[in-house]
Design a protein around this motif. Structure first.
Motif, PDB file in Angstrom:
ATOM      1  N   PRO A  55       0.850  -1.195   0.000  1.00 37.66           N
ATOM      2  CA  PRO A  55       0.000   0.000   0.000  1.00 37.66           C
ATOM      3  C   PRO A  55       0.890   1.250   0.000  1.00 37.66           C
ATOM      4  O   PRO A  55       1.995   1.234   0.530  1.00 37.66           O
ATOM      5  CB  PRO A  55      -0.773  -0.115   1.316  1.00 37.66           C
ATOM      6  CG  PRO A  55      -0.744  -1.574   1.647  1.00 37.66           C
ATOM      7  CD  PRO A  55       0.569  -2.078   1.117  1.00 37.66           C
ATOM      8  N   SER A  56       0.395   2.298  -0.613  1.00 37.01           N
ATOM      9  CA  SER A  56       1.175   3.534  -0.691  1.00 37.01           C
ATOM     10  C   SER A  56       0.289   4.726  -0.359  1.00 37.01           C
ATOM     11  O   SER A  56      -0.863   4.565   0.034  1.00 37.01           O
ATOM     12  CB  SER A  56       1.750   3.695  -2.103  1.00 37.01           C
ATOM     13  OG  SER A  56       0.698   3.910  -3.025  1.00 37.01           O
ATOM     14  N   ASP A  57       0.833   5.905  -0.560  1.00 38.08           N
ATOM     15  CA  ASP A  57       0.040   7.112  -0.326  1.00 38.08           C
ATOM     16  C   ASP A  57      -1.140   7.201  -1.288  1.00 38.08           C
ATOM     17  O   ASP A  57      -2.154   7.792  -0.973  1.00 38.08           O
ATOM     18  CB  ASP A  57       0.915   8.357  -0.507  1.00 38.08           C
ATOM     19  CG  ASP A  57       2.009   8.445   0.548  1.00 38.08           C
ATOM     20  OD1 ASP A  57       1.838   7.843   1.619  1.00 38.08           O
ATOM     21  OD2 ASP A  57       3.033   9.095   0.292  1.00 38.08           O
ATOM     22  N   LYS A  58      -0.986   6.629  -2.475  1.00 38.44           N
ATOM     23  CA  LYS A  58      -2.025   6.743  -3.499  1.00 38.44           C
ATOM     24  C   LYS A  58      -3.170   5.759  -3.296  1.00 38.44           C
ATOM     25  O   LYS A  58      -4.315   6.071  -3.577  1.00 38.44           O
ATOM     26  CB  LYS A  58      -1.425   6.560  -4.888  1.00 38.44           C
ATOM     27  CG  LYS A  58      -0.450   7.665  -5.241  1.00 38.44           C
ATOM     28  CD  LYS A  58       0.129   7.457  -6.602  1.00 38.44           C
ATOM     29  CE  LYS A  58       1.143   8.560  -6.879  1.00 38.44           C
ATOM     30  NZ  LYS A  58       1.756   8.439  -8.172  1.00 38.44           N
ATOM     31  N   VAL A  59      -2.863   4.542  -2.867  1.00 40.60           N
ATOM     32  CA  VAL A  59      -3.899   3.532  -2.630  1.00 40.60           C
ATOM     33  C   VAL A  59      -3.641   2.841  -1.299  1.00 40.60           C
ATOM     34  O   VAL A  59      -2.504   2.668  -0.883  1.00 40.60           O
ATOM     35  CB  VAL A  59      -3.980   2.478  -3.764  1.00 40.60           C
ATOM     36  CG1 VAL A  59      -4.451   3.089  -5.051  1.00 40.60           C
ATOM     37  CG2 VAL A  59      -2.665   1.770  -3.959  1.00 40.60           C
ATOM     38  N   ASP A  60      -4.724   2.422  -0.668  1.00 38.58           N
ATOM     39  CA  ASP A  60      -4.644   1.864   0.676  1.00 38.58           C
ATOM     40  C   ASP A  60      -4.735   0.340   0.679  1.00 38.58           C
ATOM     41  O   ASP A  60      -5.257  -0.245   1.610  1.00 38.58           O
ATOM     42  CB  ASP A  60      -5.760   2.464   1.535  1.00 38.58           C
ATOM     43  CG  ASP A  60      -5.615   2.122   3.003  1.00 38.58           C
ATOM     44  OD1 ASP A  60      -4.475   1.962   3.457  1.00 38.58           O
ATOM     45  OD2 ASP A  60      -6.646   1.978   3.690  1.00 38.58           O
ATOM     46  N   TYR A  61      -4.279  -0.307  -0.395  1.00 42.89           N
ATOM     47  CA  TYR A  61      -4.361  -1.760  -0.447  1.00 42.89           C
ATOM     48  C   TYR A  61      -3.173  -2.326  -1.222  1.00 42.89           C
ATOM     49  O   TYR A  61      -2.513  -1.635  -1.975  1.00 42.89           O
ATOM     50  CB  TYR A  61      -5.682  -2.213  -1.093  1.00 42.89           C
ATOM     51  CG  TYR A  61      -5.957  -1.579  -2.438  1.00 42.89           C
ATOM     52  CD1 TYR A  61      -5.416  -2.112  -3.612  1.00 42.89           C
ATOM     53  CD2 TYR A  61      -6.762  -0.456  -2.545  1.00 42.89           C
ATOM     54  CE1 TYR A  61      -5.659  -1.533  -4.842  1.00 42.89           C
ATOM     55  CE2 TYR A  61      -7.017   0.121  -3.775  1.00 42.89           C
ATOM     56  CZ  TYR A  61      -6.452  -0.422  -4.916  1.00 42.89           C
ATOM     57  OH  TYR A  61      -6.698   0.157  -6.132  1.00 42.89           O
ATOM     58  N   TRP A  62      -2.921  -3.614  -0.976  1.00 47.55           N
ATOM     59  CA  TRP A  62      -1.875  -4.326  -1.704  1.00 47.55           C
ATOM     60  C   TRP A  62      -2.322  -4.529  -3.140  1.00 47.55           C
ATOM     61  O   TRP A  62      -3.520  -4.627  -3.414  1.00 47.55           O
ATOM     62  CB  TRP A  62      -1.610  -5.687  -1.058  1.00 47.55           C
ATOM     63  CG  TRP A  62      -0.884  -5.592   0.238  1.00 47.55           C
ATOM     64  CD1 TRP A  62      -1.431  -5.346   1.464  1.00 47.55           C
ATOM     65  CD2 TRP A  62       0.514  -5.751   0.437  1.00 47.55           C
ATOM     66  NE1 TRP A  62      -0.450  -5.336   2.412  1.00 47.55           N
ATOM     67  CE2 TRP A  62       0.759  -5.594   1.811  1.00 47.55           C
ATOM     68  CE3 TRP A  62       1.592  -6.020  -0.406  1.00 47.55           C
ATOM     69  CZ2 TRP A  62       2.029  -5.690   2.364  1.00 47.55           C
ATOM     70  CZ3 TRP A  62       2.856  -6.122   0.147  1.00 47.55           C
ATOM     71  CH2 TRP A  62       3.067  -5.952   1.506  1.00 47.55           C
ATOM     72  N   ARG A  63      -1.365  -4.613  -4.053  1.00 48.02           N
ATOM     73  CA  ARG A  63      -1.664  -4.862  -5.459  1.00 48.02           C
ATOM     74  C   ARG A  63      -0.723  -5.926  -5.989  1.00 48.02           C
ATOM     75  O   ARG A  63       0.335  -6.179  -5.428  1.00 48.02           O
ATOM     76  CB  ARG A  63      -1.474  -3.578  -6.276  1.00 48.02           C
ATOM     77  CG  ARG A  63      -2.435  -2.502  -5.852  1.00 48.02           C
ATOM     78  CD  ARG A  63      -2.023  -1.129  -6.296  1.00 48.02           C
ATOM     79  NE  ARG A  63      -0.632  -0.782  -6.046  1.00 48.02           N
ATOM     80  CZ  ARG A  63      -0.183  -0.072  -5.014  1.00 48.02           C
ATOM     81  NH1 ARG A  63      -1.010   0.365  -4.121  1.00 48.02           N
ATOM     82  NH2 ARG A  63       1.090   0.214  -4.880  1.00 48.02           N
ATOM     83  N   VAL A  64      -1.121  -6.521  -7.096  1.00 48.21           N
ATOM     84  CA  VAL A  64      -0.254  -7.440  -7.830  1.00 48.21           C
ATOM     85  C   VAL A  64       0.136  -6.739  -9.121  1.00 48.21           C
ATOM     86  O   VAL A  64      -0.723  -6.280  -9.872  1.00 48.21           O
ATOM     87  CB  VAL A  64      -0.973  -8.775  -8.146  1.00 48.21           C
ATOM     88  CG1 VAL A  64      -0.129  -9.631  -9.081  1.00 48.21           C
ATOM     89  CG2 VAL A  64      -1.283  -9.518  -6.862  1.00 48.21           C
ATOM     90  N   ILE A  65       1.437  -6.647  -9.343  1.00 44.49           N
ATOM     91  CA  ILE A  65       1.950  -6.086 -10.586  1.00 44.49           C
ATOM     92  C   ILE A  65       2.379  -7.266 -11.444  1.00 44.49           C
ATOM     93  O   ILE A  65       3.155  -8.115 -11.008  1.00 44.49           O
ATOM     94  CB  ILE A  65       3.164  -5.152 -10.346  1.00 44.49           C
ATOM     95  CG1 ILE A  65       2.825  -4.071  -9.318  1.00 44.49           C
ATOM     96  CG2 ILE A  65       3.636  -4.543 -11.661  1.00 44.49           C
ATOM     97  CD1 ILE A  65       1.746  -3.124  -9.715  1.00 44.49           C
ATOM     98  N   ASP A  66       1.844  -7.321 -12.649  1.00 45.08           N
ATOM     99  CA  ASP A  66       2.133  -8.418 -13.573  1.00 45.08           C
ATOM    100  C   ASP A  66       2.954  -7.875 -14.735  1.00 45.08           C
ATOM    101  O   ASP A  66       2.509  -6.987 -15.451  1.00 45.08           O
ATOM    102  CB  ASP A  66       0.824  -9.020 -14.082  1.00 45.08           C
ATOM    103  CG  ASP A  66       1.029 -10.108 -15.107  1.00 45.08           C
ATOM    104  OD1 ASP A  66       2.091 -10.758 -15.080  1.00 45.08           O
ATOM    105  OD2 ASP A  66       0.127 -10.304 -15.930  1.00 45.08           O
ATOM    106  N   TYR A  67       4.150  -8.421 -14.903  1.00 47.73           N
ATOM    107  CA  TYR A  67       5.039  -7.991 -15.981  1.00 47.73           C
ATOM    108  C   TYR A  67       5.038  -8.961 -17.156  1.00 47.73           C
ATOM    109  O   TYR A  67       5.693  -8.713 -18.152  1.00 47.73           O
ATOM    110  CB  TYR A  67       6.477  -7.847 -15.456  1.00 47.73           C
ATOM    111  CG  TYR A  67       6.605  -6.801 -14.383  1.00 47.73           C
ATOM    112  CD1 TYR A  67       6.672  -5.461 -14.705  1.00 47.73           C
ATOM    113  CD2 TYR A  67       6.644  -7.153 -13.040  1.00 47.73           C
ATOM    114  CE1 TYR A  67       6.784  -4.481 -13.729  1.00 47.73           C
ATOM    115  CE2 TYR A  67       6.761  -6.184 -12.055  1.00 47.73           C
ATOM    116  CZ  TYR A  67       6.834  -4.860 -12.404  1.00 47.73           C
ATOM    117  OH  TYR A  67       6.943  -3.902 -11.423  1.00 47.73           O
ATOM    118  N   GLY A  68       4.300 -10.069 -17.057  1.00 45.81           N
ATOM    119  CA  GLY A  68       4.408 -11.112 -18.055  1.00 45.81           C
ATOM    120  C   GLY A  68       3.283 -11.232 -19.052  1.00 45.81           C
ATOM    121  O   GLY A  68       3.303 -12.092 -19.913  1.00 45.81           O
ATOM    122  N   GLY A  69       2.299 -10.401 -18.978  1.00 43.30           N
ATOM    123  CA  GLY A  69       1.174 -10.512 -19.887  1.00 43.30           C
ATOM    124  C   GLY A  69       1.471  -9.921 -21.257  1.00 43.30           C
ATOM    125  O   GLY A  69       2.401  -9.127 -21.426  1.00 43.30           O
TER     126      GLY A  69
END
Length: 105
Positions: A55-69
């Motif tokens: 989570p960061s200042d911009k969003v208050d939740y965990w995210r998954v970043i996908d580099y393989g699509g």
């Protein structure tokens, strides 16, 4: 709209900002000592190409970043991950039922 935002916030509050949702689906996203590591978002993927983003200042939740699509880098919320997994599970169940029926059962 405010009620859906409140509901999302409640979900994130009880799931460690969505981390529990993601790790329930992809337990390999965290090592045994709780550190983030790359993991496979798609079955059949040779090289793990997804990772967790805090989570960061911009969003208050965990995210998954996908580099393989094939679309390039993509970012998924915990709710996106849950929806994708449900959709894929439903598709697999439907295919299994069609296969079972085709075999004459």
């Amino acid at each position: 709209m405010a009620k859906s935002t409140e509901l999302l916030q409640k979900i994130y509050d009880v799931t460690d900002h969505g981390l529990n949702i993601i790790t329930d689906i992809f337990p390999e996203a965290l090592s045994t000592d709780g550190k983030k590591k790359k993991f496979r978002l798609r079955t059949g993927e040779n090289t793990p190409s997804a990772c967790l983003k805090d989570p960061s200042d911009k969003v208050d939740y965990w995210r998954v970043i996908d580099y393989g699509g094939s679309e390039g880098e993509r970012c998924f919320s915990p709710i996106d991950i849950y929806a994708i997994r449900r959709e894929r599970g439903t598709q697999q169940e439907s295919q299994q039922a069609r296969d079972h029926q085709a075999r004459g059962h």
